[in-house]
Design a protein around this motif. Structure first.
Motif, PDB file in Angstrom:
ATOM      1  N   ALA A   1       4.975  46.282 -12.210  1.00  0.00           N
ATOM      2  CA  ALA A   1       5.585  46.638 -13.492  1.00  0.00           C
ATOM      3  C   ALA A   1       7.107  46.618 -13.389  1.00  0.00           C
ATOM      4  CB  ALA A   1       5.100  48.015 -13.942  1.00  0.00           C
ATOM      5  N   MET A   2       7.637  47.163 -12.297  1.00  0.00           N
ATOM      6  CA  MET A   2       9.091  47.131 -12.121  1.00  0.00           C
ATOM      7  C   MET A   2       9.582  45.714 -11.854  1.00  0.00           C
ATOM      8  SD  MET A   2      11.969  48.564 -12.259  1.00  0.00           S
ATOM      9  CE  MET A   2      11.982  50.347 -12.158  1.00  0.00           C
ATOM     10  N   ALA A   3       8.781  44.906 -11.164  1.00  0.00           N
ATOM     11  CA  ALA A   3       9.165  43.512 -10.914  1.00  0.00           C
ATOM     12  C   ALA A   3       9.332  42.758 -12.232  1.00  0.00           C
ATOM     13  CB  ALA A   3       8.130  42.836 -10.026  1.00  0.00           C
ATOM     14  N   ARG A   4       8.486  43.064 -13.214  1.00  0.00           N
ATOM     15  CA  ARG A   4       8.616  42.402 -14.516  1.00  0.00           C
ATOM     16  C   ARG A   4       9.918  42.810 -15.211  1.00  0.00           C
ATOM     17  NH1 ARG A   4       2.982  43.383 -14.495  1.00  0.00           N
ATOM     18  NH2 ARG A   4       3.184  45.302 -15.712  1.00  0.00           N
ATOM     19  N   VAL A   5      10.317  44.069 -15.026  1.00  0.00           N
ATOM     20  CA  VAL A   5      11.597  44.522 -15.590  1.00  0.00           C
ATOM     21  C   VAL A   5      12.744  43.769 -14.928  1.00  0.00           C
ATOM     22  CG1 VAL A   5      13.177  46.495 -15.789  1.00  0.00           C
ATOM     23  CG2 VAL A   5      10.732  46.795 -16.261  1.00  0.00           C
ATOM     24  N   VAL A   6      12.682  43.623 -13.614  1.00  0.00           N
ATOM     25  CA  VAL A   6      13.702  42.874 -12.880  1.00  0.00           C
ATOM     26  C   VAL A   6      13.755  41.430 -13.382  1.00  0.00           C
ATOM     27  CG1 VAL A   6      14.308  41.912 -10.620  1.00  0.00           C
ATOM     28  CG2 VAL A   6      13.631  44.316 -10.820  1.00  0.00           C
ATOM     29  N   ASP A   7      12.598  40.809 -13.567  1.00  0.00           N
ATOM     30  CA  ASP A   7      12.552  39.424 -14.065  1.00  0.00           C
ATOM     31  C   ASP A   7      13.193  39.322 -15.446  1.00  0.00           C
ATOM     32  OD1 ASP A   7      11.281  38.616 -11.766  1.00  0.00           O
ATOM     33  OD2 ASP A   7       9.268  38.620 -12.644  1.00  0.00           O
ATOM     34  N   GLY A   8      12.921  40.328 -16.289  1.00  0.00           N
ATOM     35  CA  GLY A   8      13.508  40.321 -17.626  1.00  0.00           C
ATOM     36  C   GLY A   8      15.016  40.450 -17.587  1.00  0.00           C
ATOM     37  N   PHE A   9      15.527  41.294 -16.708  1.00  0.00           N
ATOM     38  CA  PHE A   9      16.975  41.453 -16.567  1.00  0.00           C
ATOM     39  C   PHE A   9      17.604  40.154 -16.063  1.00  0.00           C
ATOM     40  CE2 PHE A   9      20.677  42.385 -13.900  1.00  0.00           C
ATOM     41  CZ  PHE A   9      21.483  43.081 -14.789  1.00  0.00           C
ATOM     42  N   ASN A  10      16.997  39.558 -15.039  1.00  0.00           N
ATOM     43  CA  ASN A  10      17.544  38.310 -14.477  1.00  0.00           C
ATOM     44  C   ASN A  10      17.547  37.186 -15.509  1.00  0.00           C
ATOM     45  OD1 ASN A  10      18.000  39.535 -12.017  1.00  0.00           O
ATOM     46  ND2 ASN A  10      16.107  38.781 -11.077  1.00  0.00           N
ATOM     47  N   ALA A  11      16.478  37.112 -16.304  1.00  0.00           N
ATOM     48  CA  ALA A  11      16.404  36.071 -17.340  1.00  0.00           C
ATOM     49  C   ALA A  11      17.506  36.269 -18.384  1.00  0.00           C
ATOM     50  CB  ALA A  11      15.030  36.096 -18.003  1.00  0.00           C
ATOM     51  N   LYS A  12      17.749  37.519 -18.736  1.00  0.00           N
ATOM     52  CA  LYS A  12      18.791  37.825 -19.712  1.00  0.00           C
ATOM     53  C   LYS A  12      20.171  37.446 -19.162  1.00  0.00           C
ATOM     54  CE  LYS A  12      20.335  41.555 -22.759  1.00  0.00           C
ATOM     55  NZ  LYS A  12      20.135  42.968 -23.162  1.00  0.00           N
ATOM     56  N   GLU A  13      20.386  37.690 -17.885  1.00  0.00           N
ATOM     57  CA  GLU A  13      21.665  37.338 -17.251  1.00  0.00           C
ATOM     58  C   GLU A  13      21.856  35.822 -17.208  1.00  0.00           C
ATOM     59  OE1 GLU A  13      24.346  39.274 -15.566  1.00  0.00           O
ATOM     60  OE2 GLU A  13      23.558  40.501 -17.210  1.00  0.00           O
ATOM     61  N   ARG A  14      20.794  35.101 -16.895  1.00  0.00           N
ATOM     62  CA  ARG A  14      20.899  33.634 -16.849  1.00  0.00           C
ATOM     63  C   ARG A  14      21.197  33.076 -18.238  1.00  0.00           C
ATOM     64  NH1 ARG A  14      16.478  34.294 -13.247  1.00  0.00           N
ATOM     65  NH2 ARG A  14      14.997  33.812 -14.917  1.00  0.00           N
ATOM     66  N   ALA A  15      20.546  33.660 -19.230  1.00  0.00           N
ATOM     67  CA  ALA A  15      20.781  33.202 -20.601  1.00  0.00           C
ATOM     68  C   ALA A  15      22.230  33.455 -21.026  1.00  0.00           C
ATOM     69  CB  ALA A  15      19.816  33.914 -21.551  1.00  0.00           C
ATOM     70  N   ARG A  16      22.776  34.583 -20.606  1.00  0.00           N
ATOM     71  CA  ARG A  16      24.171  34.902 -20.940  1.00  0.00           C
ATOM     72  C   ARG A  16      25.126  33.920 -20.254  1.00  0.00           C
ATOM     73  NH1 ARG A  16      27.422  40.664 -19.915  1.00  0.00           N
ATOM     74  NH2 ARG A  16      29.457  39.896 -20.686  1.00  0.00           N
ATOM     75  N   ALA A  17      24.798  33.578 -19.002  1.00  0.00           N
ATOM     76  CA  ALA A  17      25.648  32.638 -18.261  1.00  0.00           C
ATOM     77  C   ALA A  17      25.673  31.268 -18.949  1.00  0.00           C
ATOM     78  CB  ALA A  17      25.166  32.499 -16.829  1.00  0.00           C
ATOM     79  N   LYS A  18      24.545  30.867 -19.538  1.00  0.00           N
ATOM     80  CA  LYS A  18      24.494  29.595 -20.245  1.00  0.00           C
ATOM     81  C   LYS A  18      25.295  29.654 -21.542  1.00  0.00           C
ATOM     82  CE  LYS A  18      20.053  27.806 -18.578  1.00  0.00           C
ATOM     83  NZ  LYS A  18      18.681  27.381 -18.962  1.00  0.00           N
ATOM     84  N   ALA A  19      25.233  30.805 -22.197  1.00  0.00           N
ATOM     85  CA  ALA A  19      25.917  30.954 -23.488  1.00  0.00           C
ATOM     86  C   ALA A  19      27.406  31.219 -23.334  1.00  0.00           C
ATOM     87  CB  ALA A  19      25.271  32.092 -24.281  1.00  0.00           C
ATOM     88  N   GLU A  20      27.820  31.780 -22.184  1.00  0.00           N
ATOM     89  CA  GLU A  20      29.224  32.135 -21.968  1.00  0.00           C
ATOM     90  C   GLU A  20      29.745  31.416 -20.723  1.00  0.00           C
ATOM     91  OE1 GLU A  20      29.805  36.355 -21.846  1.00  0.00           O
ATOM     92  OE2 GLU A  20      28.347  36.731 -23.442  1.00  0.00           O
ATOM     93  N   PRO A  21      30.351  30.256 -20.881  1.00  0.00           N
ATOM     94  CA  PRO A  21      30.888  29.529 -19.720  1.00  0.00           C
ATOM     95  C   PRO A  21      31.845  30.418 -18.921  1.00  0.00           C
ATOM     96  CG  PRO A  21      30.934  28.150 -21.677  1.00  0.00           C
ATOM     97  CD  PRO A  21      30.559  29.521 -22.147  1.00  0.00           C
ATOM     98  N   GLY A  22      31.657  30.404 -17.608  1.00  0.00           N
ATOM     99  CA  GLY A  22      32.509  31.215 -16.743  1.00  0.00           C
ATOM    100  C   GLY A  22      31.918  32.567 -16.397  1.00  0.00           C
TER     101      GLY A  22
END
Length: 464
Positions: free
Chosen positions: A44-65
């Motif tokens: 259950a906690m691993a899924r939370v970690v995956d969700g956080f990491n996915a959100k961070e990757r999406a932000r990196a794509k949307a915000e260059p740098g």
């Protein structure tokens, strides 16, 4: 041994340098997260970690740098010892999931980062939480962690055994005296008659010699399970620490453990020991409650998971633990603890660790996590969808017990591990009628006052 230590240190340093270089080249900010949970709770906690990491990757794509944070969760056994060793050695994880009772001792030893200003800055306030769960991370006026998955305990009973004993299966005991009376009716023996014939009889059967009876079912045993054997005094209004005074031998605690000893006196030391020797491990179908050998017991919100896995057809119920009839205001006395996310002192990525902790506190994330671990949420506001999805039919009860003014937790002291062990040992001696409650608890109080005073002096010298 010295060479091995040097090689180990060099290996860790090399790993850290390599990791730092990897971060710079990849642009990813790597966060090491130590967690204690395994199985479905860890998942259950691993899924939370995956969700956080996915959100961070999406932000990196949307915000260059933007350099995304990537959390790596590592399951650590015996985290109570290993986290302190890692912190003392200057090589802690960036963030860790700990038990709330660990917080005071770690904070006093300087092993945790003070989160008070970060929480105030980002608007995370006590009123957003069930007060007790938030307060368990507060020590000496400072906030050292934030809660994730809480747990409280309640009386569980086997409805089939109630019915077989002539009791209403939908009516759990409402007073401690009623629990005692029901426990007698639910106690069952195999009795050998003078003729050699074996029959089953209910009750305590004081007139039948122990040599001619074998306990096959107990109505209730205060020592089963023994996880909270240190806490029975709370049911009687007792406390374990008042100010700077250890109060193990208070009149209320002595009254409580006199009640604990009464069960052994009615059942007999040897019959109880033989009976308990036949119990299987907790997480198996031979668990005494799951196997129908114990009709009532104090258990936590997690018990549903084991009933579902090992005794799926079991008819059971859960209710607030009863209080003495003379003190109805103590109804629902329950242990309540919580898992905390903390930032160890020496974390190399404090801001990133805080970003991850803050992410877990979002209502939708918290509810996903608590549903996955099949617990209730520590947040003050809970969606109806959470309750509708939750598989435990008594989840509202466990939340109410955790929020109750009668909820209790381990006292906030750096010597709690020692205190808890001493109390558990004393409870065993009392239950086995080796020592009286007065004798056993007085010994604990005397020894722990010395330990408490010594720990307090060390803290004061460290913070001069």
């Amino acid at each position: 041994m010295r060479l091995a230590s040097v090689l180990c240190a060099l290996a860790l340093l090399g790993s850290a340098c390599s990791h730092s270089q990897s971060e710079k080249s990849s642009g990813v900010r790597h966060l090491l997260y130590w967690e204690k949970w395994t199985d479905f709770e860890g998942e259950a906690m691993a899924r939370v970690v995956d969700g956080f990491n996915a959100k961070e990757r999406a932000r990196a794509k949307a915000e260059p740098g933007y350099r995304p944070i990537e959390v790596e969760m590592v399951i650590i056994s015996s985290i109570e010892q290993k986290l302190l060793i890692a912190s003392a050695g200057g090589n802690p994880p960036d963030v860790a999931g700990i038990y709330s009772y660990m917080t005071p001792g770690y904070a006093d030893k300087g092993a945790l980062t003070d989160l008070t200003e970060l929480a105030e800055r980002d608007g995370l306030r006590r009123e957003q939480y069930v007060g007790r769960y938030y307060d368990l991370a507060v020590h000496r006026g400072k906030l050292w962690g934030l809660p994730t998955t809480p747990a409280s305990v309640a009386l569980h009973w086997n409805k089939r055994l109630f019915r077989e004993a002539g009791l209403d299966p939908e009516h759990p005991p409402e007073t401690l005296e009623e629990l005692d009376a029901m426990a007698e009716k639910l106690t069952r023996w195999e009795v050998t008659l003078p003729s050699g014939e074996k029959v089953f009889k209910n009750g305590y059967l004081p007139d039948v010699p122990e040599s001619r009876k074998r306990l096959v079912q107990a109505g209730f045993l205060p020592s089963e399970p023994d996880w909270w054997s240190y806490g029975w005094g709370f049911v009687f209004g007792g406390k374990l620490l008042e100010g700077d005074k250890i109060t193990a031998a208070s009149p209320e605690n002595i009254q409580a453990y006199t009640w604990v000893a009464s069960y052994t006196k009615k059942l007999g030391v040897d019959p109880v020991q033989r009976f308990r020797s036949g119990f299987g491990k907790f997480g198996t179908s031979q668990n005494p409650f799951l196997a129908g050998k114990l009709a009532m017991e104090m258990q936590g919100v997690w018990m549903y998971n084991f009933i579902k896995k090992f005794a799926d057809g079991m008819q059971w119920g859960a209710a607030a633990f009863p209080a003495p009839a003379a003190h109805p205001e103590r109804h629902g006395t329950a242990n309540a603890e919580v898992d905390d996310l903390v930032i160890p002192t020496g974390s190399k990525h404090r801001d990133e660790a805080w970003a991850f902790i803050k992410y877990t506190q979002q209502p939708e994330v918290m509810e996903e996590l608590c549903l996955g671990q099949r617990k209730h949420t520590p947040l003050a506001q809970v969606s109806e969808e959470f309750y509708a999805k939750h598989p435990n039919p008594y989840i509202r009860l466990f939340r109410e017990l955790g929020a109750s003014p009668n909820a209790w937790s381990a006292p906030k002291t750096g010597v709690w591990n020692e205190y808890g062990r001493e109390l558990s040992t004393a409870a065993d001696k009392i239950a086995n009628l080796t020592l009286t409650p007065q004798e056993a608890l007085s010994q604990v109080q005397e020894r722990l006052q010395v330990s408490y005073d010594r720990d307090r002096q060390i803290f004061l010298r460290r913070n001069q």
